[in-house]
Write a protein that holds these residues in place. Structure first.
Motif, PDB file in Angstrom:
ATOM      1  N   LYS A  67       0.871  -1.143   0.018  1.00 56.64           N
ATOM      2  CA  LYS A  67       0.025   0.079  -0.087  1.00 56.64           C
ATOM      3  C   LYS A  67       0.751   1.261  -0.130  1.00 56.64           C
ATOM      4  O   LYS A  67       0.652   2.262  -0.650  1.00 56.64           O
ATOM      5  N   LEU A  68       2.029   1.247   0.901  1.00 53.09           N
ATOM      6  CA  LEU A  68       2.716   2.452   0.623  1.00 53.09           C
ATOM      7  C   LEU A  68       3.218   2.731  -0.398  1.00 53.09           C
ATOM      8  O   LEU A  68       3.360   4.048  -1.100  1.00 53.09           O
ATOM      9  N   GLY A  98       0.361   3.628  -2.886  1.00 52.41           N
ATOM     10  CA  GLY A  98      -0.266   4.710  -2.770  1.00 52.41           C
ATOM     11  C   GLY A  98       0.669   5.967  -3.095  1.00 52.41           C
ATOM     12  O   GLY A  98       0.249   7.062  -3.486  1.00 52.41           O
ATOM     13  N   SER A  99       1.949   5.590  -3.039  1.00 55.29           N
ATOM     14  CA  SER A  99       2.803   6.659  -3.659  1.00 55.29           C
ATOM     15  C   SER A  99       2.779   6.712  -5.248  1.00 55.29           C
ATOM     16  O   SER A  99       2.918   7.866  -5.785  1.00 55.29           O
ATOM     17  N   ILE A 100       3.037   6.005  -5.880  1.00 55.98           N
ATOM     18  CA  ILE A 100       2.805   5.809  -7.199  1.00 55.98           C
ATOM     19  C   ILE A 100       1.683   6.327  -7.790  1.00 55.98           C
ATOM     20  O   ILE A 100       1.441   6.969  -8.889  1.00 55.98           O
ATOM     21  N   VAL A 151      -4.796   5.247   0.342  1.00 50.32           N
ATOM     22  CA  VAL A 151      -3.945   3.985   0.244  1.00 50.32           C
ATOM     23  C   VAL A 151      -2.871   3.940   1.164  1.00 50.32           C
ATOM     24  O   VAL A 151      -2.471   3.097   1.872  1.00 50.32           O
ATOM     25  N   LYS A 152      -2.101   5.260   1.080  1.00 48.15           N
ATOM     26  CA  LYS A 152      -1.030   5.546   1.809  1.00 48.15           C
ATOM     27  C   LYS A 152      -1.301   5.587   3.335  1.00 48.15           C
ATOM     28  O   LYS A 152      -0.657   4.809   4.276  1.00 48.15           O
ATOM     29  N   PRO A 181      -6.845   4.963 -10.697  1.00 45.58           N
ATOM     30  CA  PRO A 181      -7.809   3.980 -10.352  1.00 45.58           C
ATOM     31  C   PRO A 181      -7.306   2.502 -10.161  1.00 45.58           C
ATOM     32  O   PRO A 181      -7.929   2.110  -8.756  1.00 45.58           O
ATOM     33  N   PHE A 182      -6.010   2.011 -10.553  1.00 45.67           N
ATOM     34  CA  PHE A 182      -5.645   0.752 -10.134  1.00 45.67           C
ATOM     35  C   PHE A 182      -5.433   0.760  -8.477  1.00 45.67           C
ATOM     36  O   PHE A 182      -5.177  -0.335  -8.008  1.00 45.67           O
ATOM     37  N   ALA A 183      -5.336   2.018  -7.741  1.00 44.72           N
ATOM     38  CA  ALA A 183      -5.014   1.896  -6.382  1.00 44.72           C
ATOM     39  C   ALA A 183      -6.294   1.224  -5.780  1.00 44.72           C
ATOM     40  O   ALA A 183      -6.058   0.595  -4.401  1.00 44.72           O
ATOM     41  N   ALA A 184      -7.456   1.355  -6.186  1.00 47.26           N
ATOM     42  CA  ALA A 184      -8.667   0.832  -5.773  1.00 47.26           C
ATOM     43  C   ALA A 184      -8.518  -0.663  -5.698  1.00 47.26           C
ATOM     44  O   ALA A 184      -9.157  -1.281  -4.654  1.00 47.26           O
TER      45      ALA A 184
END
Length: 292
Positions: free
Chosen positions: A29-30, A33-35, A41-42, A118-121
């Protein structure tokens, strides 16, 4: 004592499952979340990082609690679990406050003009599924081992799953130009970390100060009073030593009974409490019933 060590050993498995799961999720997630530029997410990643600390503290406590009693610890080392949980609560609170401050700051940063990728979801959804699986595993293991520490950890796993679901909501909202929603969710996640830390602190403090559920005491008293030969339950006290209940009870019996018969009644009290409530550590004091 052998049974106690075996139970603690099984509880260690749950702690290790939690640690490994949280390490993988926190790192994922870290990085993602940054990317993906997702504050939510972070923040969820930092939430999992705080959970690593909690799980390690629980593991250390369980290991210390396995040590047998010695000259300096006549009641054993079971309260090491409680002390570890107390330390973990302070760690969680510190991380939660940092996440809240960062999230609120991001809400008011006018230069943030793009939504998170969106891919963070997908990472948040996968995290929720993993946490639900870990929750089920540890909840079942906590029941088998009667580990309150592991049961508390399982509840935390379930709240982590809900946090990840909330993160998904924040990311989706940001896709429809509600850019403030993602950092707002991050701040809310920080609040949930602090809430969990406070609950752990309050519960652990209650246990360490020998607090005990008064409703359970009432149940114990009623069941003991119903035993044949018990005239009255004059006093009853209980406290927690780690995951185990220590019970002290004073009962009145017929003053004309022999010592042997009185002892048999005390044995029956012990057998009943062990059978119905799995209480193995108890002291039964017998006094003669005073006639008016």
């Amino acid at each position: 004592m052998v049974k106690c060590v075996e139970t603690k050993g099984k509880a260690e498995l749950g702690a290790w499952v939690s640690i490994v799961s949280y390490i993988i999720l926190a790192i994922s997630k870290l990085i993602v979340g940054s990317i993906a530029h997702s504050d939510g997410v972070k923040a969820d990643g930092w939430n999992n990082f705080s959970d690593i600390l909690v799980s390690v503290a629980i593991l250390i406590g369980i290991k210390i609690a396995k040590k047998p009693r010695d000259r300096n610890h006549p009641y054993g080392h079971s309260r090491a679990e409680n002390i570890s949980s107390l330390i973990a609560a302070f760690m969680m609170m510190s991380i939660g406050i940092d996440v809240i401050i960062e999230g609120i700051s991001s809400v008011f940063q006018s230069e943030k003009e793009s939504a998170p990728e969106p891919f963070a979801a997908f990472v948040a959804v996968a995290s929720a599924l993993v946490m639900i699986a870990v929750y089920y595993f540890n909840a079942q293991l906590a029941k088998r081992t009667n580990s309150q520490a592991l049961a508390a950890a399982a509840k935390d796993h379930l709240s982590d799953a809900l946090v990840s679901i909330g993160t998904v909501v924040g990311i989706i909202g940001a896709q429809v130009r509600l850019l403030w929603l993602d950092p707002l969710v991050a701040a809310l996640i920080g609040g949930m970390i602090c809430k969990t830390a406070w609950e752990v602190f309050m519960e652990t403090s209650h246990t360490l100060t020998d607090g005990f559920d008064e409703h359970m005491l009432t149940t114990y008293k009623q069941e003991i009073a119903a035993i044949d030969g018990v005239k009255n339950v004059a006093d009853i006290k209980a406290r927690m030593l780690g995951s185990y209940v220590v019970l002290d009870v004073t009962i009145h019996v017929d003053p004309n009974l022999t010592v042997v018969k009185s002892h048999e009644i005390a044995d029956e009290v012990e057998r009943l409490m062990k059978k119905r409530h799995n209480i193995e550590a108890m002291h039964v004091h017998i006094e003669p019933e005073r006639t008016p």
